[in-house]
Design a protein around this motif. Structure first.
Motif, PDB file in Angstrom:
ATOM      1  N   PRO A 290      -9.527   3.218  -8.144  1.00  0.00           N
ATOM      2  CA  PRO A 290     -10.472   2.169  -8.555  1.00  0.00           C
ATOM      3  C   PRO A 290     -11.083   2.440  -9.928  1.00  0.00           C
ATOM      4  N   GLU A 291     -11.263   3.699 -10.283  1.00  0.00           N
ATOM      5  CA  GLU A 291     -11.840   4.026 -11.596  1.00  0.00           C
ATOM      6  C   GLU A 291     -10.882   3.773 -12.754  1.00  0.00           C
ATOM      7  N   ASP A 292      -9.646   3.410 -12.451  1.00  0.00           N
ATOM      8  CA  ASP A 292      -8.698   2.998 -13.497  1.00  0.00           C
ATOM      9  C   ASP A 292      -8.892   1.533 -13.876  1.00  0.00           C
ATOM     10  N   THR A 293      -9.736   0.829 -13.156  1.00  0.00           N
ATOM     11  CA  THR A 293      -9.999  -0.577 -13.459  1.00  0.00           C
ATOM     12  C   THR A 293     -10.597  -0.716 -14.850  1.00  0.00           C
ATOM     13  N   ALA A 294      -9.943  -1.504 -15.692  1.00  0.00           N
ATOM     14  CA  ALA A 294     -10.371  -1.664 -17.079  1.00  0.00           C
ATOM     15  C   ALA A 294      -9.455  -2.662 -17.772  1.00  0.00           C
ATOM     16  N   VAL A 295      -9.861  -3.059 -18.960  1.00  0.00           N
ATOM     17  CA  VAL A 295      -8.960  -3.770 -19.866  1.00  0.00           C
ATOM     18  C   VAL A 295      -8.240  -2.703 -20.687  1.00  0.00           C
ATOM     19  N   TYR A 296      -6.926  -2.784 -20.682  1.00  0.00           N
ATOM     20  CA  TYR A 296      -6.106  -1.801 -21.381  1.00  0.00           C
ATOM     21  C   TYR A 296      -5.603  -2.396 -22.692  1.00  0.00           C
ATOM     22  N   TYR A 297      -5.763  -1.618 -23.756  1.00  0.00           N
ATOM     23  CA  TYR A 297      -5.344  -2.035 -25.092  1.00  0.00           C
ATOM     24  C   TYR A 297      -4.297  -1.074 -25.637  1.00  0.00           C
ATOM     25  N   CYS A 298      -3.302  -1.632 -26.299  1.00  0.00           N
ATOM     26  CA  CYS A 298      -2.385  -0.774 -27.029  1.00  0.00           C
ATOM     27  C   CYS A 298      -2.730  -0.857 -28.513  1.00  0.00           C
ATOM     28  N   ALA A 299      -2.387   0.202 -29.221  1.00  0.00           N
ATOM     29  CA  ALA A 299      -2.723   0.276 -30.639  1.00  0.00           C
ATOM     30  C   ALA A 299      -1.652   1.066 -31.370  1.00  0.00           C
ATOM     31  N   SER A 300      -1.467   0.741 -32.633  1.00  0.00           N
ATOM     32  CA  SER A 300      -0.450   1.389 -33.456  1.00  0.00           C
ATOM     33  C   SER A 300      -1.094   1.904 -34.730  1.00  0.00           C
ATOM     34  N   GLY A 301      -0.683   3.110 -35.145  1.00  0.00           N
ATOM     35  CA  GLY A 301      -1.262   3.655 -36.355  1.00  0.00           C
ATOM     36  C   GLY A 301      -0.408   4.744 -36.960  1.00  0.00           C
ATOM     37  N   SER A 302      -0.864   5.252 -38.098  1.00  0.00           N
ATOM     38  CA  SER A 302      -0.112   6.264 -38.833  1.00  0.00           C
ATOM     39  C   SER A 302      -0.594   7.673 -38.543  1.00  0.00           C
ATOM     40  N   VAL A 303      -1.627   7.795 -37.718  1.00  0.00           N
ATOM     41  CA  VAL A 303      -2.176   9.105 -37.364  1.00  0.00           C
ATOM     42  C   VAL A 303      -1.992   9.340 -35.873  1.00  0.00           C
ATOM     43  N   TYR A 304      -1.484  10.486 -35.521  1.00  0.00           N
ATOM     44  CA  TYR A 304      -1.307  10.861 -34.104  1.00  0.00           C
ATOM     45  C   TYR A 304      -2.657  11.367 -33.624  1.00  0.00           C
ATOM     46  N   SER A 305      -3.356  10.525 -32.893  1.00  0.00           N
ATOM     47  CA  SER A 305      -4.774  10.777 -32.649  1.00  0.00           C
ATOM     48  C   SER A 305      -5.217  10.201 -31.314  1.00  0.00           C
ATOM     49  N   ILE A 306      -6.342  10.711 -30.821  1.00  0.00           N
ATOM     50  CA  ILE A 306      -6.955  10.133 -29.632  1.00  0.00           C
ATOM     51  C   ILE A 306      -8.161   9.265 -30.009  1.00  0.00           C
ATOM     52  N   ARG A 307      -8.433   9.141 -31.300  1.00  0.00           N
ATOM     53  CA  ARG A 307      -9.573   8.369 -31.774  1.00  0.00           C
ATOM     54  C   ARG A 307      -9.168   6.935 -32.078  1.00  0.00           C
ATOM     55  N   SER A 308      -9.895   5.990 -31.556  1.00  0.00           N
ATOM     56  CA  SER A 308      -9.552   4.593 -31.747  1.00  0.00           C
ATOM     57  C   SER A 308      -9.579   4.188 -33.215  1.00  0.00           C
ATOM     58  N   GLY A 309     -10.462   4.810 -33.993  1.00  0.00           N
ATOM     59  CA  GLY A 309     -10.575   4.458 -35.403  1.00  0.00           C
ATOM     60  C   GLY A 309      -9.370   4.810 -36.245  1.00  0.00           C
ATOM     61  N   ASP A 310      -8.484   5.637 -35.699  1.00  0.00           N
ATOM     62  CA  ASP A 310      -7.278   6.029 -36.445  1.00  0.00           C
ATOM     63  C   ASP A 310      -6.135   5.038 -36.277  1.00  0.00           C
ATOM     64  N   TYR A 311      -6.339   4.003 -35.468  1.00  0.00           N
ATOM     65  CA  TYR A 311      -5.281   3.021 -35.213  1.00  0.00           C
ATOM     66  C   TYR A 311      -5.604   1.710 -35.915  1.00  0.00           C
ATOM     67  N   ASN A 312      -4.602   1.182 -36.625  1.00  0.00           N
ATOM     68  CA  ASN A 312      -4.825   0.022 -37.480  1.00  0.00           C
ATOM     69  C   ASN A 312      -4.633  -1.312 -36.775  1.00  0.00           C
ATOM     70  N   TYR A 313      -3.706  -1.339 -35.840  1.00  0.00           N
ATOM     71  CA  TYR A 313      -3.344  -2.600 -35.198  1.00  0.00           C
ATOM     72  C   TYR A 313      -3.525  -2.486 -33.698  1.00  0.00           C
ATOM     73  N   TRP A 314      -4.049  -3.563 -33.126  1.00  0.00           N
ATOM     74  CA  TRP A 314      -4.404  -3.564 -31.712  1.00  0.00           C
ATOM     75  C   TRP A 314      -3.851  -4.792 -31.010  1.00  0.00           C
ATOM     76  N   GLY A 315      -3.471  -4.602 -29.765  1.00  0.00           N
ATOM     77  CA  GLY A 315      -3.126  -5.731 -28.925  1.00  0.00           C
ATOM     78  C   GLY A 315      -4.387  -6.357 -28.356  1.00  0.00           C
ATOM     79  N   GLN A 316      -4.212  -7.454 -27.646  1.00  0.00           N
ATOM     80  CA  GLN A 316      -5.354  -8.218 -27.178  1.00  0.00           C
ATOM     81  C   GLN A 316      -5.944  -7.693 -25.869  1.00  0.00           C
ATOM     82  N   GLY A 317      -5.263  -6.806 -25.203  1.00  0.00           N
ATOM     83  CA  GLY A 317      -5.761  -6.248 -23.953  1.00  0.00           C
ATOM     84  C   GLY A 317      -5.175  -6.930 -22.737  1.00  0.00           C
ATOM     85  N   THR A 318      -4.994  -6.153 -21.699  1.00  0.00           N
ATOM     86  CA  THR A 318      -4.525  -6.683 -20.426  1.00  0.00           C
ATOM     87  C   THR A 318      -5.349  -6.045 -19.318  1.00  0.00           C
ATOM     88  N   LEU A 319      -5.804  -6.864 -18.388  1.00  0.00           N
ATOM     89  CA  LEU A 319      -6.744  -6.404 -17.361  1.00  0.00           C
ATOM     90  C   LEU A 319      -6.009  -5.778 -16.190  1.00  0.00           C
TER      91      LEU A 319
END
Length: 122
Positions: A88-117
């Protein structure tokens, strides 16, 4: 560049889902791709990332390690997130993102999908 996230839905605890992140205008395998999620009332958090095809490294948040798998289909220009043993704690909107830095920080990704619940019932 557009990322299209899909595959979310309602699943029971212990079930599985596979999310897809399809790209247009960018060759996903040439960049690093990550999945993040945002639960109601919480901040967006890192879930998993896969490096560009030159190295094929992957890294997971502790909360999903050993349950989730990130992988790509180069021919389909798509990255997937296979989610097993859902909680149940996996419940969330999931977003994919693409970037030039191999990172766990959202700010390092330039392009984002719209999310899927993803909703996991107990």
């Amino acid at each position: 560049v557009q990322l299209q996230a899909s595959g979310g839905g309602l699943e029971q605890t212990g079930g599985s889902l596979t999310l897809s992140c399809a790209a247009s205008g960018r060759t996903l395998s040439a960049y690093h791709t990550a999945w993040f999620r945002q639960a109601p009332g919480k901040d967006r958090e890192f879930v998993a990332t896969i490096s560009s095809a030159t190295s094929e490294d992957s890294y997971y948040a502790d909360s999903v390690k050993d349950r989730f798998g990130i992988f790509r289909d180069i021919a389909k220009n798509t990255v997937y997130l296979r989610m097993n043993s859902l909680k149940p704690e996996d419940t969330a909107v999931y977003y994919c993102a693409s970037g030039s830095v191999y990172s766990i920080r959202s700010g390092d990704y330039n392009y984002w999908g719209q999310g899927t619940l993803v909703t996991v019932s107990s």
